[in-house]
Design a protein around this motif. Structure first.
Motif: not given
Length: 333
Positions: A198-217
């Motif tokens: 049931n674990d959800i990899e939220t790093r794919y679903l949310f990027q806070a302001d100033g947070e380094r997220g996962i880029m499109e490429r």
């Protein structure tokens, strides 16, 4: 009614579907206590709810209840001044100290509408559910998932508006966003299927302001690696990515013509449909599983009138402008 989850997954409440959660949409609010709520239309007051560890706010109560407070009861008081009237509600439940407030203008004292609002406030207070500490991360992650799907729904309003007005640059930009979103959601499901979790990899679903997220490429790379897309789709998306950047960043300083945008927009819409169908395939694969966001446990594959209204309300929260506001049923619950 629609549920609201405290951002850290600590508690759940039920609020009217035509009420707005204020914190993310107003600069003066942060995503922390107090959490504010009021009707979308013509609010006459504001309800706030705060929660704090019982051991910090009421240590004597925590000491007297080492296993947590088993029954929730509320104590009411007032805090009024010349400008505002405030109804206060104090409670303790499990490991949390709770404070509710309903605030309105002093000129509305005795107004029948305030009495009706206070009835709703009491319903909200009675609906409080404290999430066990072991489940709080999942509750917070599911809330991020719901916000993600609400934002995705809202993006379709923007895309339809862009198509109607033949705004090709906007079509390209929004379709690229949606392809990225479909791939991210497919990756979440694919990982849940592979790991039966049931674990959800939220790093794919949310990027806070100033947070380094996962880029499109990187999303493209991960989608290829997990067989969300094949090599042909990967190459198509990579080519479109380069064209999109050329449109957005080099329209003026390159040889690209406006008529070229029509073809690029069409290619993006075709790719968007392919990614939508790929996502649908993953949703269907998970639908009969006992785990995952679209598995049997959470019931997100069932479409009801209430679930559609809740999705529309979530899209309204994303837009916060009248042009795209959807009717969520007025005073209905």
């Amino acid at each position: 009614m629609k549920h609201w989850t405290e951002p850290n997954g600590i508690l759940l409440i039920q609020i009217p579907i035509d009420w707005q959660y204020l914190n993310p949409g107003h600069n003066e609010y942060e995503e922390e206590s107090p959490y504010g709520f009021q009707p979308y239309e013509d609010p006459i007051g504001c309800f706030q709810l705060s929660c704090y560890p019982l051991s910090e706010l009421a240590p004597s109560v925590a000491d007297a209840n080492p296993q947590g407070v088993k029954k929730l009861s509320w104590k009411e008081s007032r805090l009024d001044d010349s400008e505002f009237r405030t109804h206060l509600f104090f409670g303790a439940y499990h490991d949390q100290a709770l404070i509710g407030k309903y605030i309105y203008d002093a000129s509305l004292e005795g107004d029948d509408r305030i009495a009706e609002q206070l009835k709703i406030v009491n319903q909200i207070l009675k609906s409080v559910v404290i999430v066990p500490p072991s489940d709080r991360k999942l509750a917070a992650d599911l809330d991020k998932f719901d916000r993600f799907t609400g934002s995705l729904a809202a993006s379709h309003d923007l895309l339809n508006s862009a198509i109607d007005s033949e705004s090709f640059v906007e079509i390209i930009a929004i379709a690229a966003n949606q392809i990225d979103a479909y791939l991210r959601l497919s990756l979440v499901i694919a990982k849940q299927l592979n790991e039966q979790t049931n674990d959800i990899e939220t790093r794919y679903l949310f990027q806070a302001d100033g947070e380094r997220g996962i880029m499109e490429r990187k999303v493209f790379d991960a989608a290829l690696k997990l067989d969300v897309i094949d090599q042909e789709a990967f190459d198509d998306l990579s080519a479109l990515y380069d064209l999109r950047n050329r449109v957005i960043h080099r329209y003026i300083i390159s040889n690209i013509r406006t008529r070229d945008l029509v073809d690029i927009a069409g290619r993006y819409l075709n790719a968007l449909e392919k990614m939508r169908l790929a996502l649908r395939g993953f949703e269907q694969r998970q639908a009969d599983k006992p785990f995952g966001v679209y598995g049997k446990k959470f019931g997100k594959t069932s479409v009801t009138e209430d679930s559609v209204r809740r999705l529309h309300a979530s899209a309204n929260d994303k837009h916060l402008i009248k042009k795209f506001k959807r009717d969520v049923g007025g005073g209905k619950t």
